[in-house]
Design an enzyme around this catalytic site. Structure first.
Site, PDB file in Angstrom:
ATOM      1  NE  ARG A  50      -2.536   1.096   3.530  1.00  0.00           N
ATOM      2  CZ  ARG A  50      -3.229   0.888   4.645  1.00  0.00           C
ATOM      3  NH1 ARG A  50      -4.508   0.508   4.570  1.00  0.00           N
ATOM      4  NH2 ARG A  50      -2.676   1.031   5.825  1.00  0.00           N
ATOM      5  CE  LYS A 149      -2.131   4.665   6.883  1.00  0.00           C
ATOM      6  NZ  LYS A 149      -3.171   5.349   7.639  1.00  0.00           N
TER       7      LYS A 149
HETATM    8  N1  PXG Z   1      -9.039   4.772   7.189  1.00  0.00           N
HETATM    9  C1  PXG Z   1      -8.131   5.738   7.393  1.00  0.00           C
HETATM   10  C2  PXG Z   1      -8.402   7.108   6.894  1.00  0.00           C
HETATM   11  C3  PXG Z   1      -6.929   5.417   8.028  1.00  0.00           C
HETATM   12  O1  PXG Z   1      -6.011   6.371   8.225  1.00  0.00           O
HETATM   13  C4  PXG Z   1      -7.703   3.138   8.278  1.00  0.00           C
HETATM   14  C5  PXG Z   1      -8.860   3.507   7.607  1.00  0.00           C
HETATM   15  C6  PXG Z   1      -7.524   1.709   8.678  1.00  0.00           C
HETATM   16  O2  PXG Z   1      -6.594   1.071   7.833  1.00  0.00           O
HETATM   17  P1  PXG Z   1      -5.681  -0.128   8.328  1.00  0.00           P
HETATM   18  O3  PXG Z   1      -4.933  -0.532   7.124  1.00  0.00           O
HETATM   19  O4  PXG Z   1      -4.800   0.427   9.423  1.00  0.00           O
HETATM   20  O5  PXG Z   1      -6.588  -1.168   8.834  1.00  0.00           O
HETATM   21  C7  PXG Z   1      -6.713   4.101   8.496  1.00  0.00           C
HETATM   22  C8  PXG Z   1      -5.458   3.756   9.227  1.00  0.00           C
HETATM   23  C9  PXG Z   1      -3.222   6.936  14.060  1.00  0.00           C
HETATM   24  C10 PXG Z   1      -3.349   5.732  13.172  1.00  0.00           C
HETATM   25  O6  PXG Z   1      -2.087   7.330  14.358  1.00  0.00           O
HETATM   26  C11 PXG Z   1      -4.216   5.755  12.096  1.00  0.00           C
HETATM   27  C12 PXG Z   1      -4.303   4.646  11.249  1.00  0.00           C
HETATM   28  C13 PXG Z   1      -3.549   3.535  11.489  1.00  0.00           C
HETATM   29  C14 PXG Z   1      -2.670   3.520  12.568  1.00  0.00           C
HETATM   30  C15 PXG Z   1      -2.557   4.632  13.431  1.00  0.00           C
HETATM   31  O7  PXG Z   1      -4.243   7.504  14.470  1.00  0.00           O
HETATM   32  N2  PXG Z   1      -5.174   4.752  10.195  1.00  0.00           N
END
Ligand code: PXG
Length: 288
Positions: A50, A149
């Site tokens: 990703r 991302k």
């Molecule tokens: N949507 C968004 C907008 C994200 O930023 C997810 C969904 C979930 O994706 P994953 O692949 O992690 O299942 C994310 C991921 C933080 C933090 O610091 C944010 C994420 C992951 C880890 C830490 O708040 N976002």
């Protein structure tokens, strides 16, 4: 704590990047948030893939191969003696001039920080969280595509602030058409009559790796999963609701815009998926 920057490990005080890095000046860059469980990096390959897709979408050439980035993640975990923790992988556009044109930037920087993360108190995992829809909409596909991302999370940060101002911990973000996209850092699922429903990626959801894992776990246990557009009404009338993300893991939701969801406590399918998810993290991942 040892931090990886462009091939070298630095102590916390010496881990510095330039104020002229366009990652800082413009949010020009991409990142991943990854977890390690029980001495293994969970879904490392998927996160690296990703990261490279995000970089490709913004025409950022990561100056390492996917294999080299994977090896650097594992090396940084070992250097920090991490068995369980959180890995933040960042690629910035690099040092450039004042002026947003990335042509002025030399070499992109690869940064790996390993630490701990606890986004929410344990109590919320046991009793469930209240969330609210907010005015700030998810990015349009025709603007910064929500699948990227990127280091520019201001849109989601504004939504998070709006949620906090409404007295809840997390925001439901709708897309420009008013369909549910996701939350600020997690994907959203509902349970309706035994079936699992989640917005499609086309609604503005990130291709969440936890989302995909939960879909696979549900399908394996015979639960029907459907990726379909959801409205606020669908959320309010759901039997269960939960959020998924690397940071949040699986968070039960018990209230949305003051409507109590289901029985007002984490539902049976949610609980089962939480158990299955934690069991799965014990048996899979790239050994550190
Ligand atoms: N949507 C968004 C907008 C994200 O930023 C997810 C969904 C979930 O994706 P994953 O692949 O992690 O299942 C994310 C991921 C933080 C933090 O610091 C944010 C994420 C992951 C880890 C830490 O708040 N976002």
């Amino acid at each position: 704590m040892k931090i990886f920057i462009d091939g070298k490990l630095y102590g916390e005080r010496d881990a510095k990047i330039s104020v002229f890095d366009h990652g800082l000046l413009y949010g020009d860059g991409v990142f991943e948030g990854i977890r390690a469980y029980h001495g293994r990096v969970f879904k490392l390959k998927e996160h690296i893939e990703r990261l490279f897709y995000s970089a490709k979408a913004i025409l950022l050439e990561i100056p390492m191969t996917a294999e080299q980035v994977s090896a650097a993640v594992l090396e940084t975990c070992r250097a920090n003696k991490i068995r369980d923790g959180y890995i933040r992988l960042v690629v910035t556009r690099g040092v450039g001039t004042l002026g947003l044109n990335p042509k002025s930037c030399g070499r992109p920087s690869v940064i790996i920080i390993v630490g701990k993360i606890q986004l929410y108190p344990q109590e919320l995992y046991e009793h469930g969280m209240a969330i609210a829809t907010v005015p700030t909409a998810r990015n349009l596909h025709s603007a910064v595509n929500p699948a990227i991302k990127s280091l520019n999370y201001l849109n989601n940060i504004l939504a998070k602030i709006e949620a906090n101002n409404a007295g809840v911990e997390e925001a439901v973000m709708l897309n420009a058409e008013g369909f549910v996209a996701e939350c600020t850092g997690d994907n959203l699922f509902i349970v309706k009559k035994g079936q699992l429903l989640t917005p499609p990626l086309s609604a503005g959801a990130l291709y969440g790796i936890t989302r995909q894992t939960v879909i696979e776990l549900a399908l394996e246990s015979g639960v029907k999963v459907s990726e379909t557009n959801l409205t606020r009404y669908d959320l309010f009338t759901a039997d269960e609701c939960f959020l998924t993300g690397t940071g949040a893991e699986i968070m039960p939701v018990i209230k949305i815009d003051a409507r109590v969801i289901g029985a007002g406590k984490p539902g049976p399918l949610t609980r089962r998926l939480v158990e299955d998810y934690h069991a799965f993290t014990k048996t899979t991942g790239e050994p550190i």
